[in-house]
Design a protein around this motif. Structure first.
Motif, PDB file in Angstrom:
ATOM      1  N   ILE A  61      10.544 -13.990  76.923  1.00 49.76           N
ATOM      2  CA  ILE A  61       9.737 -13.941  78.147  1.00 49.76           C
ATOM      3  C   ILE A  61       8.752 -15.113  78.157  1.00 49.76           C
ATOM      4  CG2 ILE A  61       8.075 -12.568  79.486  1.00 49.76           C
ATOM      5  CD1 ILE A  61       9.295 -10.073  78.261  1.00 49.76           C
ATOM      6  N   SER A  62       8.609 -15.746  79.293  1.00 52.68           N
ATOM      7  CA  SER A  62       7.597 -16.816  79.475  1.00 52.68           C
ATOM      8  C   SER A  62       6.422 -16.264  80.281  1.00 52.68           C
ATOM      9  CB  SER A  62       8.208 -18.018  80.207  1.00 52.68           C
ATOM     10  OG  SER A  62       9.222 -18.611  79.420  1.00 52.68           O
ATOM     11  N   LYS A  63       5.140 -16.593  79.828  1.00 52.31           N
ATOM     12  CA  LYS A  63       3.923 -16.122  80.507  1.00 52.31           C
ATOM     13  C   LYS A  63       3.044 -17.327  80.836  1.00 52.31           C
ATOM     14  CE  LYS A  63       3.133 -13.296  77.070  1.00 52.31           C
ATOM     15  NZ  LYS A  63       2.511 -12.255  76.186  1.00 52.31           N
ATOM     16  N   ASN A  64       2.243 -17.214  81.922  1.00 52.77           N
ATOM     17  CA  ASN A  64       1.375 -18.324  82.316  1.00 52.77           C
ATOM     18  C   ASN A  64       0.128 -18.402  81.433  1.00 52.77           C
ATOM     19  OD1 ASN A  64       0.186 -16.041  83.322  1.00 52.77           O
ATOM     20  ND2 ASN A  64      -0.459 -16.966  85.257  1.00 52.77           N
ATOM     21  N   THR A  65      -0.249 -17.203  80.883  1.00 48.44           N
ATOM     22  CA  THR A  65      -1.385 -17.164  79.951  1.00 48.44           C
ATOM     23  C   THR A  65      -1.027 -16.213  78.841  1.00 48.44           C
ATOM     24  OG1 THR A  65      -2.445 -15.372  81.168  1.00 48.44           O
ATOM     25  CG2 THR A  65      -3.080 -17.623  81.785  1.00 48.44           C
ATOM     26  N   ASP A  66      -1.832 -16.237  77.818  1.00 47.84           N
ATOM     27  CA  ASP A  66      -1.579 -15.372  76.675  1.00 47.84           C
ATOM     28  C   ASP A  66      -2.211 -14.018  76.930  1.00 47.84           C
ATOM     29  OD1 ASP A  66      -0.830 -14.361  74.304  1.00 47.84           O
ATOM     30  OD2 ASP A  66      -2.318 -15.485  73.088  1.00 47.84           O
ATOM     31  N   PHE A  67      -1.407 -13.127  77.471  1.00 54.70           N
ATOM     32  CA  PHE A  67      -1.901 -11.773  77.714  1.00 54.70           C
ATOM     33  C   PHE A  67      -0.886 -10.789  77.128  1.00 54.70           C
ATOM     34  CE2 PHE A  67       0.611 -13.063  81.354  1.00 54.70           C
ATOM     35  CZ  PHE A  67       1.468 -11.979  81.571  1.00 54.70           C
ATOM     36  N   ARG A  68      -1.359  -9.575  76.843  1.00 56.46           N
ATOM     37  CA  ARG A  68      -0.500  -8.537  76.234  1.00 56.46           C
ATOM     38  C   ARG A  68       0.373  -7.916  77.326  1.00 56.46           C
ATOM     39  NH1 ARG A  68      -3.536  -4.556  72.222  1.00 56.46           N
ATOM     40  NH2 ARG A  68      -1.327  -4.067  71.874  1.00 56.46           N
ATOM     41  N   LEU A  69       1.669  -7.805  76.964  1.00 57.36           N
ATOM     42  CA  LEU A  69       2.644  -7.254  77.923  1.00 57.36           C
ATOM     43  C   LEU A  69       3.465  -6.185  77.213  1.00 57.36           C
ATOM     44  CD1 LEU A  69       3.881  -7.491  80.803  1.00 57.36           C
ATOM     45  CD2 LEU A  69       5.529  -9.122  79.811  1.00 57.36           C
ATOM     46  N   LYS A  70       3.476  -4.988  77.757  1.00 59.25           N
ATOM     47  CA  LYS A  70       4.254  -3.904  77.149  1.00 59.25           C
ATOM     48  C   LYS A  70       5.714  -4.002  77.601  1.00 59.25           C
ATOM     49  CE  LYS A  70       0.662  -0.486  76.319  1.00 59.25           C
ATOM     50  NZ  LYS A  70       0.817  -0.619  74.870  1.00 59.25           N
ATOM     51  N   HIS A  71       6.641  -3.745  76.617  1.00 60.19           N
ATOM     52  CA  HIS A  71       8.089  -3.810  76.883  1.00 60.19           C
ATOM     53  C   HIS A  71       8.697  -2.433  76.642  1.00 60.19           C
ATOM     54  CE1 HIS A  71       6.713  -7.762  75.291  1.00 60.19           C
ATOM     55  NE2 HIS A  71       7.428  -8.249  76.319  1.00 60.19           N
ATOM     56  N   ASN A  72       9.449  -1.941  77.558  1.00 57.56           N
ATOM     57  CA  ASN A  72      10.241  -0.703  77.392  1.00 57.56           C
ATOM     58  C   ASN A  72      11.672  -1.094  77.021  1.00 57.56           C
ATOM     59  OD1 ASN A  72       8.273   1.312  78.088  1.00 57.56           O
ATOM     60  ND2 ASN A  72       8.402   0.564  80.200  1.00 57.56           N
ATOM     61  N   PHE A  73      12.031  -0.865  75.719  1.00 54.33           N
ATOM     62  CA  PHE A  73      13.372  -1.221  75.224  1.00 54.33           C
ATOM     63  C   PHE A  73      14.299   0.005  75.311  1.00 54.33           C
ATOM     64  CE2 PHE A  73      10.598  -4.283  73.210  1.00 54.33           C
ATOM     65  CZ  PHE A  73      11.312  -5.461  73.316  1.00 54.33           C
ATOM     66  N   THR A  74      15.549  -0.190  75.769  1.00 52.52           N
ATOM     67  CA  THR A  74      16.583   0.865  75.812  1.00 52.52           C
ATOM     68  C   THR A  74      17.878   0.286  75.272  1.00 52.52           C
ATOM     69  OG1 THR A  74      15.570   1.866  77.773  1.00 52.52           O
ATOM     70  CG2 THR A  74      17.855   2.474  77.257  1.00 52.52           C
ATOM     71  N   ILE A  75      18.451   0.947  74.254  1.00 50.23           N
ATOM     72  CA  ILE A  75      19.738   0.521  73.670  1.00 50.23           C
ATOM     73  C   ILE A  75      20.784   1.586  74.001  1.00 50.23           C
ATOM     74  CG2 ILE A  75      20.985  -0.017  71.549  1.00 50.23           C
ATOM     75  CD1 ILE A  75      18.377  -1.057  70.368  1.00 50.23           C
ATOM     76  N   LEU A  76      21.941   1.121  74.474  1.00 50.07           N
ATOM     77  CA  LEU A  76      23.036   2.027  74.873  1.00 50.07           C
ATOM     78  C   LEU A  76      24.297   1.699  74.075  1.00 50.07           C
ATOM     79  CD1 LEU A  76      21.753   0.935  78.016  1.00 50.07           C
ATOM     80  CD2 LEU A  76      22.556   3.265  78.331  1.00 50.07           C
ATOM     81  N   LYS A  77      25.036   2.751  73.741  1.00 52.41           N
ATOM     82  CA  LYS A  77      26.342   2.601  73.073  1.00 52.41           C
ATOM     83  C   LYS A  77      27.410   3.238  73.978  1.00 52.41           C
ATOM     84  CE  LYS A  77      29.056   4.293  69.164  1.00 52.41           C
ATOM     85  NZ  LYS A  77      29.861   5.249  69.913  1.00 52.41           N
ATOM     86  N   ASP A  78      28.364   2.429  74.363  1.00 57.14           N
ATOM     87  CA  ASP A  78      29.438   2.886  75.258  1.00 57.14           C
ATOM     88  C   ASP A  78      28.863   3.528  76.510  1.00 57.14           C
ATOM     89  OD1 ASP A  78      31.367   1.995  73.449  1.00 57.14           O
ATOM     90  OD2 ASP A  78      31.411   3.932  72.393  1.00 57.14           O
ATOM     91  N   GLY A  79      27.728   2.946  77.006  1.00 63.42           N
ATOM     92  CA  GLY A  79      27.117   3.416  78.237  1.00 63.42           C
ATOM     93  C   GLY A  79      26.209   4.608  78.070  1.00 63.42           C
ATOM     94  N   LYS A  80      26.006   5.108  76.841  1.00 63.90           N
ATOM     95  CA  LYS A  80      25.159   6.273  76.596  1.00 63.90           C
ATOM     96  C   LYS A  80      23.921   5.850  75.798  1.00 63.90           C
ATOM     97  CE  LYS A  80      28.985   9.571  76.626  1.00 63.90           C
ATOM     98  NZ  LYS A  80      29.708  10.619  75.870  1.00 63.90           N
ATOM     99  N   LEU A  81      22.783   6.479  76.130  1.00 61.65           N
ATOM    100  CA  LEU A  81      21.514   6.153  75.480  1.00 61.65           C
ATOM    101  C   LEU A  81      21.542   6.594  74.019  1.00 61.65           C
ATOM    102  CD1 LEU A  81      18.529   5.220  75.672  1.00 61.65           C
ATOM    103  CD2 LEU A  81      17.973   7.589  76.304  1.00 61.65           C
ATOM    104  N   VAL A  82      21.202   5.643  73.093  1.00 66.60           N
ATOM    105  CA  VAL A  82      21.120   5.983  71.673  1.00 66.60           C
ATOM    106  C   VAL A  82      19.721   5.660  71.093  1.00 66.60           C
ATOM    107  CG1 VAL A  82      23.597   5.734  71.263  1.00 66.60           C
ATOM    108  CG2 VAL A  82      22.104   3.732  71.041  1.00 66.60           C
ATOM    109  N   PHE A  83      18.929   4.808  71.801  1.00 69.88           N
ATOM    110  CA  PHE A  83      17.624   4.431  71.240  1.00 69.88           C
ATOM    111  C   PHE A  83      16.741   3.921  72.376  1.00 69.88           C
ATOM    112  CE2 PHE A  83      14.749   1.131  69.534  1.00 69.88           C
ATOM    113  CZ  PHE A  83      14.065   1.867  68.585  1.00 69.88           C
ATOM    114  N   THR A  84      15.424   4.269  72.313  1.00 65.85           N
ATOM    115  CA  THR A  84      14.447   3.751  73.275  1.00 65.85           C
ATOM    116  C   THR A  84      13.082   3.652  72.582  1.00 65.85           C
ATOM    117  OG1 THR A  84      13.429   4.057  75.445  1.00 65.85           O
ATOM    118  CG2 THR A  84      13.913   6.051  74.188  1.00 65.85           C
TER     119      THR A  84
END
Length: 675
Positions: free
Chosen positions: A32-55
């Motif tokens: 990710i590129s930001k214009n200033t150094d600020f904290r940004l929260k990320h919501n990660f989701t990993i799927l296996k064969d289209g099904k949720l396995v990790f978030t």
């Protein structure tokens, strides 16, 4: 605060192919590129064969999905997606293959089994997910494994049953599994081996013969079959030869069977012990030596005439002492003729059949091969006839003949002759037929047949059959004299002829109107006939034709001719004279009228003229009436002159009417009352 996703990617450590049981990490990285150094929260989701396995939620740009022990079920397509603020980023998909499967676990429902029982097995692949395929092996010493394949769509285990067969001793079982991956099929290790000990419910039976397995015909032979059984209930012992059961017993340990040996008793015998699904068999070969050979039956002759003498003799080669009998074979059973080696009699046709002889020594009976005896009665003189009944045939049509003999033993051979030429030979029981399709006009029609069988009397010949060849009618024609036009009252001769045809011929004469009218018919022995029609009339005008037929039953019709009936010459003369007379009368009237008009024009006294003309006109009018009547009666003459007569009447009409008008004017003048 401005930011943007450059890319989102997914990585696998240590590699995309991981060994089963090893640790594995799935890493999702957001660039990710930001214009200033600020904290940004990320919501990660990993799927296996289209099904949720990790978030997870993190302010870092990486998220890790840790798998401490990789299993084959972890094989699949992985992808991740990241949400930051209101923006989303998506990675590409990567395929991770966890190579290898867990070792299956095999269990059996028993450790010991009897022959005929069933062993139930269960194979399980823990930590594996369906669909799976299971393979079970039954392993015997010094033999290839027996395999059973079971697909499972919804569970990670499978169960099968194996039958314990005769001869199984110590059995080993194992199993393994397979699953389908992108590159093909992947197999697991083989399971642990499970041992099953097999016990016999009974031992293999023993079969013995007494006195031995080699005996002579007529000797007593005893069979004994026995076994050792753990549980006698439902045990069954059977002795059989080939497919024939000779003796059997239930719930016993042994079985006996005895018989007097014959040569047919040689062969293989079986002792079979059965209990439930278990069957054990012992075989024994027995040889029975021949005590004496089969007898032979000889006949003085096999084909002979009735009333001749027949002699049948029975013998055994190299053996004299035996009880002989001669029999005749029948569908209802053998008929004993004589208890002797020789039989003799005079025969008739009813003695035809098969004969054998029987010989008995020490209770052993043997029968000879059958001998066929045929007794023949002579054939009677055959009769030859036409199948249709009548001894005639139409030229060009086939002729079917039948030759029949009332008497004679079949088979009978029939020969057909046309003249002196053999046309057909047929062998049948009592009759034969012949179809002659070559019927010519010049055939003499002389047919005959003969009949013969195996009787010594020879051939019998039929009488000669003469067949008449009927020639069909061809080309009928009709003529007349006179031809075309005929005077009223005269006679007309009609001549109907045919070009060819067998006699007699039926001729018919017709007149064609709105329907066909038969005028005359006659049967003649000729190719032509003449019919005279008397006194022709006007109504006889029309179209005529004739029809000819004979026994060929084909009607042949002539072309039609047209006859016109006209007036005679004298009738025409009478009409002409009548017409001339009428014309002369008309001229006289016209002259009279002309003179009277001229007289009036000169100015003569009307009263005097009227007094004078009145009686004159009256006197002339009276005699003219019959003259008019005679004229019109001319219209009753022949129709050919009707038009001429009508035209004459029409031309005459106006003159007469004019005269009547003038006459009427005179009639209204004053008459002398004294007259």
């Amino acid at each position: 605060q401005v930011f943007t996703f450059n890319k989102v990617e997914i990585r696998v450590q240590p590699s995309l192919k991981v060994k089963n049981g090893a640790p594995m990490s799935i890493i999702c990285h957001a660039d990710i590129s930001k214009n200033t150094d600020f904290r940004l929260k990320h919501n990660f989701t990993i799927l296996k064969d289209g099904k949720l396995v990790f978030t997870t939620v993190s302010d870092k740009e990486d998220a890790r999905y840790e798998i401490p022990v990789a299993k084959s079920s972890h094989t699949g397509d992985y992808e991740c997606k990241v949400k930051a603020g209101e923006k989303w980023g998506f990675s590409n998909s990567v395929y991770v293959w966890v190579a290898g499967m867990t070792k299956p676990i095999l269990t059996a429902d028993k450790k010991e089994a009897l022959e005929g029982e069933v062993v139930k097995l269960r194979c399980e692949l823990p930590e594996e997910v369906p669909p799976l395929e299971f393979f079970f092996w039954k392993i015997k010493t010094n033999s290839a494994p027996k395999e059973k394949r079971v697909p499972e769509r919804t569970q990670n285990f499978s169960e099968v049953e194996f039958y314990v067969e005769e001869g199984d001793n110590i059995l080993q079982f194992d199993c393994f599994g397979k699953r389908q991956v992108r590159s093909g099929w992947e197999s697991s290790q083989h399971s642990n081996k499970t041992l099953v000990t097999v016990k016999e419910p009974f031992v293999k039976p023993t079969l013995i013969t007494k006195p031995s397995s080699n005996v002579t015909e007529g000797d007593q032979i005893d069979f004994e079959c026995l076994t050792v059984v753990a549980q006698i209930r439902n045990i069954e012992i059977i002795i059989q030869k080939n497919r024939t059961i000779l003796n059997s017993v239930r719930d016993q340990k042994f079985l006996n069977y005895s018989t007097v040996a014959t040569q047919e008793d040689s062969g293989e015998y079986l002792c079979k012990v059965e209990q439930g699904a278990v069957s054990k068999t012992t075989k024994l070969n027995v040889f029975v030596s021949e005590l004496f050979p089969k007898p032979m039956l000889s006949a003085s002759m096999t084909n002979l005439d009735e009333s001749r003498s027949l002699k049948l003799s029975c013998s055994i080669k190299g053996f004299q002492e035996a009880n002989f009998s001669i029999v005749r074979k029948s569908s209802s059973g053998d008929i004993l003729l004589k208890k002797s080696r020789v039989f003799e009699r005079k025969v008739n046709v009813n003695d035809t059949g098969s004969y054998t002889c029987k010989a008995e020594v020490k209770g052993i009976v043997k029968e000879s091969e059958p001998v066929r005896i045929n007794v023949y009665a002579p054939v009677s003189k055959p009769t030859l006839s036409v199948v249709s009944g009548s001894p005639e045939v139409v030229l060009g049509k086939p002729l079917q003949l039948i030759c029949h003999s009332m008497m004679g033993t079949p088979p009978i051979t029939f020969t057909f002759y046309k003249g002196d030429e053999i046309k057909k030979i047929v062998t049948n029981d009592t009759y034969a037929t012949f179809l002659d399709e070559d019927i010519g006009l010049n055939d003499n029609g002389e047919y005959k047949c003969d009949a013969r069988n195996n009787h010594s009397s020879g051939v019998k010949t039929s009488n000669i059959l003469n067949v008449t060849v009927i020639v069909p009618i061809r080309d009928a024609s009709l003529g007349s004299f006179p031809y075309g036009e005929v005077e009223v009252g005269s006679d007309t001769a009609f001549l109907c002829t045919v070009k060819e045809g067998s006699w007699p011929i039926d001729f018919k004469f017709f007149k064609k109107t709105d329907r066909e009218v038969l005028l005359h018919e006659v049967r003649v022995y000729s190719n032509r006939t003449m019919w005279h029609k008397k006194t022709m009339k006007r109504k006889d005008t029309g179209t005529y034709y004739c029809m000819a037929s004979n026994r060929a039953s084909v009607d042949v019709r002539s072309r039609p001719i047209t006859i016109s009936v006209i007036l005679a010459a004298w009738q025409k003369g009478v009409i002409a004279a009548f017409v001339l007379t009428a014309m002369a009368g008309a001229g006289a009237v016209a002259l009279w009228w002309f003179l009277r008009k001229k007289k009036k024009a000169k100015g003569s006294s009307m009263e005097m003229s009227g007094s004078t003309l009145a009686p004159n006109l009256t006197s002339e009018k009276l005699p003219r009436q019959p003259s008019d009547g005679n004229f019109y009666s001319g219209s009753s003459y022949i129709e050919d002159n009707e038009n001429h007569m009508k035209s004459t009447d029409e031309s005459k009409g106006p003159d007469l009417e004019s005269a009547e008008v003038d006459y009427t004017e005179v009639e209204v003048s004053t008459l002398d009352p004294h007259r």
